[in-house]
Design a protein around this motif. Structure first.
Motif, PDB file in Angstrom:
ATOM      1  N   LYS A 150     -22.605  49.705 -21.991  1.00 47.34           N
ATOM      2  CA  LYS A 150     -23.610  49.630 -23.053  1.00 47.34           C
ATOM      3  C   LYS A 150     -24.478  50.886 -23.083  1.00 47.34           C
ATOM      4  O   LYS A 150     -24.772  51.444 -24.152  1.00 47.34           O
ATOM      5  N   GLN A 151     -24.884  51.352 -21.902  1.00 45.39           N
ATOM      6  CA  GLN A 151     -25.786  52.496 -21.802  1.00 45.39           C
ATOM      7  C   GLN A 151     -25.061  53.840 -21.848  1.00 45.39           C
ATOM      8  O   GLN A 151     -25.693  54.896 -21.815  1.00 45.39           O
ATOM      9  N   GLY A 152     -23.733  53.823 -21.926  1.00 48.50           N
ATOM     10  CA  GLY A 152     -22.973  55.064 -22.009  1.00 48.50           C
ATOM     11  C   GLY A 152     -22.748  55.747 -20.676  1.00 48.50           C
ATOM     12  O   GLY A 152     -22.261  56.879 -20.632  1.00 48.50           O
ATOM     13  N   ALA A 154     -20.590  54.749 -18.602  1.00 49.93           N
ATOM     14  CA  ALA A 154     -19.133  54.682 -18.473  1.00 49.93           C
ATOM     15  C   ALA A 154     -18.548  54.519 -19.864  1.00 49.93           C
ATOM     16  O   ALA A 154     -19.155  53.892 -20.739  1.00 49.93           O
ATOM     17  N   ASP A 155     -17.362  55.094 -20.064  1.00 53.73           N
ATOM     18  CA  ASP A 155     -16.680  54.935 -21.344  1.00 53.73           C
ATOM     19  C   ASP A 155     -15.988  53.582 -21.438  1.00 53.73           C
ATOM     20  O   ASP A 155     -15.896  52.999 -22.516  1.00 53.73           O
ATOM     21  N   TYR A 156     -15.505  53.119 -20.280  1.00 57.26           N
ATOM     22  CA  TYR A 156     -14.771  51.857 -20.252  1.00 57.26           C
ATOM     23  C   TYR A 156     -15.117  51.062 -19.000  1.00 57.26           C
ATOM     24  O   TYR A 156     -15.452  51.640 -17.960  1.00 57.26           O
ATOM     25  N   ALA A 157     -15.022  49.733 -19.119  1.00 60.70           N
ATOM     26  CA  ALA A 157     -15.149  48.837 -17.967  1.00 60.70           C
ATOM     27  C   ALA A 157     -13.876  48.018 -17.852  1.00 60.70           C
ATOM     28  O   ALA A 157     -13.240  47.683 -18.854  1.00 60.70           O
ATOM     29  N   VAL A 158     -13.505  47.704 -16.620  1.00 60.05           N
ATOM     30  CA  VAL A 158     -12.325  46.866 -16.348  1.00 60.05           C
ATOM     31  C   VAL A 158     -12.824  45.528 -15.816  1.00 60.05           C
ATOM     32  O   VAL A 158     -13.489  45.478 -14.779  1.00 60.05           O
ATOM     33  N   ASN A 181     -20.129  44.874 -26.701  1.00 57.64           N
ATOM     34  CA  ASN A 181     -19.028  45.698 -26.226  1.00 57.64           C
ATOM     35  C   ASN A 181     -17.736  45.074 -26.739  1.00 57.64           C
ATOM     36  O   ASN A 181     -17.687  43.879 -27.028  1.00 57.64           O
ATOM     37  N   TYR A 182     -16.690  45.869 -26.819  1.00 53.96           N
ATOM     38  CA  TYR A 182     -15.468  45.408 -27.481  1.00 53.96           C
ATOM     39  C   TYR A 182     -14.233  45.622 -26.607  1.00 53.96           C
ATOM     40  O   TYR A 182     -14.113  46.650 -25.931  1.00 53.96           O
ATOM     41  N   ILE A 183     -13.325  44.656 -26.648  1.00 54.48           N
ATOM     42  CA  ILE A 183     -12.050  44.775 -25.926  1.00 54.48           C
ATOM     43  C   ILE A 183     -11.146  45.726 -26.701  1.00 54.48           C
ATOM     44  O   ILE A 183     -10.913  45.532 -27.898  1.00 54.48           O
ATOM     45  N   ILE A 184     -10.629  46.735 -26.009  1.00 54.50           N
ATOM     46  CA  ILE A 184      -9.747  47.700 -26.656  1.00 54.50           C
ATOM     47  C   ILE A 184      -8.340  47.675 -26.062  1.00 54.50           C
ATOM     48  O   ILE A 184      -7.399  48.208 -26.649  1.00 54.50           O
ATOM     49  N   ALA A 185      -8.183  47.043 -24.898  1.00 54.02           N
ATOM     50  CA  ALA A 185      -6.865  46.968 -24.263  1.00 54.02           C
ATOM     51  C   ALA A 185      -6.889  45.886 -23.199  1.00 54.02           C
ATOM     52  O   ALA A 185      -7.949  45.334 -22.864  1.00 54.02           O
ATOM     53  N   GLU A 186      -5.724  45.575 -22.651  1.00 57.81           N
ATOM     54  CA  GLU A 186      -5.603  44.633 -21.549  1.00 57.81           C
ATOM     55  C   GLU A 186      -4.531  45.118 -20.589  1.00 57.81           C
ATOM     56  O   GLU A 186      -3.661  45.914 -20.957  1.00 57.81           O
ATOM     57  N   ARG A 282      -5.181  38.635 -15.651  1.00 60.08           N
ATOM     58  CA  ARG A 282      -5.293  39.478 -16.849  1.00 60.08           C
ATOM     59  C   ARG A 282      -6.660  40.140 -16.854  1.00 60.08           C
ATOM     60  O   ARG A 282      -7.682  39.465 -16.681  1.00 60.08           O
ATOM     61  N   PHE A 283      -6.672  41.445 -17.031  1.00 62.62           N
ATOM     62  CA  PHE A 283      -7.902  42.225 -17.123  1.00 62.62           C
ATOM     63  C   PHE A 283      -8.037  42.793 -18.530  1.00 62.62           C
ATOM     64  O   PHE A 283      -7.040  43.142 -19.162  1.00 62.62           O
ATOM     65  N   VAL A 284      -9.284  42.891 -19.006  1.00 55.28           N
ATOM     66  CA  VAL A 284      -9.534  43.524 -20.299  1.00 55.28           C
ATOM     67  C   VAL A 284     -10.256  44.845 -20.082  1.00 55.28           C
ATOM     68  O   VAL A 284     -11.039  45.002 -19.140  1.00 55.28           O
ATOM     69  N   ILE A 285      -9.970  45.806 -20.958  1.00 58.78           N
ATOM     70  CA  ILE A 285     -10.624  47.110 -20.955  1.00 58.78           C
ATOM     71  C   ILE A 285     -11.653  47.082 -22.084  1.00 58.78           C
ATOM     72  O   ILE A 285     -11.305  46.846 -23.247  1.00 58.78           O
ATOM     73  N   VAL A 286     -12.907  47.322 -21.729  1.00 55.93           N
ATOM     74  CA  VAL A 286     -14.014  47.145 -22.674  1.00 55.93           C
ATOM     75  C   VAL A 286     -14.718  48.474 -22.925  1.00 55.93           C
ATOM     76  O   VAL A 286     -14.919  49.263 -21.997  1.00 55.93           O
ATOM     77  N   THR A 287     -15.107  48.706 -24.192  1.00 58.06           N
ATOM     78  CA  THR A 287     -15.870  49.896 -24.554  1.00 58.06           C
ATOM     79  C   THR A 287     -17.053  49.478 -25.424  1.00 58.06           C
ATOM     80  O   THR A 287     -17.149  48.311 -25.817  1.00 58.06           O
ATOM     81  N   ASN A 288     -17.938  50.423 -25.750  1.00 59.47           N
ATOM     82  CA  ASN A 288     -19.164  50.042 -26.471  1.00 59.47           C
ATOM     83  C   ASN A 288     -19.141  50.389 -27.949  1.00 59.47           C
ATOM     84  O   ASN A 288     -20.154  50.279 -28.638  1.00 59.47           O
ATOM     85  N   THR A 289     -18.008  50.843 -28.468  1.00 54.97           N
ATOM     86  CA  THR A 289     -17.912  51.170 -29.888  1.00 54.97           C
ATOM     87  C   THR A 289     -16.824  50.330 -30.545  1.00 54.97           C
ATOM     88  O   THR A 289     -15.861  49.920 -29.899  1.00 54.97           O
TER      89      THR A 289
END
Length: 380
Positions: A150-152, A154-158, A181-186, A282-289
């Protein structure tokens, strides 16, 4: 008594009339939608639909048919609304928020955060998706992962979202609802628990085993063959391995991953100790955009609905009506016992589709119009 074939012929004639009348009705609802586009009126008019249902039920001559007529006309009106939502989208009256479509995720020039310590399964998921050379750091909690994104910082969280044996990670579902934050991959990680110890450890002398509570539980059968071992819970499996390394006590062992063994210089004392084969997280990759890969084929949403008969079915019917396959549904209680919402639930739903697909747009439009709230969690 009429012949069965004659009865069926009569039914066929009536069905033909019903289809003709239904199509005529749907044509009229299209005209209604065009009027609503011009005037800005909402598609769903609960008061009008309630009054309509009451009026048609009064036309029923056989009391045994009242419930069936109520259900029939409720479905007819639901289909009418869906037709109107489709027209609204075609006319450009979309409710969809802007987003960025990207060709692929840049896995090299980014910073990634994960929960736990090096060697944890979240660490393994990060390496699995981004590679060993990715710039990364770890934090103690999943919330801190979401905050870092959220604060930028990190670009992504797992984040782990579900395990094939233990089910969903409820706290992560709640965080996805809470943060923008939004899921962009798994990515998927096979959970292969190993018994680890210092070089030279003799199992005959072991007195205690460290691991995460889930790790201990998932190796219960093996541990039952060593009932004299004390089972000691740790925050995660990698931390258990780290403690064995730091204590340097050959009477203590850990249940953790191959990555943890490599990081802390521990020997694999025994493999294949997990109760069930195929244990996968299963893990999700999360970003803030709001950005999604162009060829994404899974939608994740969360919505809230009134605690009334039929409301959940009506919302899910938008997915079915548009020919989309629902992969998963999970319910979570709305926290805090908010006044008027006690024992209400929010629903997390995964279904196939891409955000640019008109069928997906129609389904989301219908749910957004009729749910109390809806949030797009990601397209990936």
């Amino acid at each position: 008594m009429l012949d069965l074939n004659e009865i069926r012929n009569n039914i066929d004639k009536i069905d033909s009339q019903l289809v003709e009348l239904f199509e005529e009705r749907m044509k009229l609802t299209t005209e209604v939608a065009e009027y609503k586009i011009e005037t800005g009126k909402k598609v769903l008019d609960p008061a009008r639909e309630k009054a309509k249902l009451e009026s048609v039920k009064k036309l029923v001559k056989n009391p045994d048919n009242v419930h069936a007529i109520d259900d029939l006309f409720a479905q007819i009106m639901a289909n009418s609304r869906k037709n109107q939502y489709m027209l609204l989208e075609k006319m450009g009256q979309t409710l969809r928020e802007p987003y960025e479509a990207i060709d692929e995720i840049n896995k090299k020039d980014c910073k990634v955060v994960y929960q736990g310590v090096p060697g944890a399964y979240s660490y393994a998921a990060m390496i699995n998706f981004f590679g060993k050379d990715v710039d990364n750091f770890n934090v103690p909690t999943w919330r801190e992962c979401m905050e870092a994104v959220k604060q930028g910082k990190a670009d992504y969280a797992v984040l782990p979202i579900e395990n094939s044996n233990a089910g969903i990670v409820a706290d992560v579902y709640d965080l996805l609802q809470e943060y923008n934050n939004y899921i962009i991959a798994e990515t998927y990680v096979k959970i292969e628990h190993l018994l680890l110890g210092l070089p030279g450890t003799d199992l005959e002398n072991v007195t205690a085993v460290y691991s995460h509570p889930q790790g201990l539980m998932q190796c219960d059968r093996f541990l039952d063959t060593h009932k004299d071992w004390q089972r000691i819970s740790q925050a995660n499996t990698a931390l258990a391995a780290k403690m064995i390394f730091q204590e340097h006590n050959k009477t203590h062992v850990a249940i953790a991953s191959k990555e943890a063994a490599e990081l802390y210089g521990l020997d694999i004392l025994k493999s294949g100790i997990t109760d069930q084969e195929g244990n996968t997280t299963r893990f999700v990759i999360v970003t803030n955009t709001r950005k999604f890969v162009k060829n994404a084929q899974k939608m994740s949403i969360v919505f809230e609905t009134a605690n009334e008969a039929g409301t959940l079915y009506n919302l899910l019917s938008h997915i079915i009506y548009n020919g989309l396959n629902m992969n998963k549904i999970e319910s979570r209680p709305i926290e805090g016992n908010v006044e008027g919402k006690r024992w209400n639930f929010r629903f997390f739903v995964d279904f196939t589709g891409n955000i640019d697909d008109p069928r997906v747009m129609n389904a989301l439009r219908g749910i957004e119009e009729e749910a109390e709230s809806i949030k797009l969690l990601g397209n990936y």
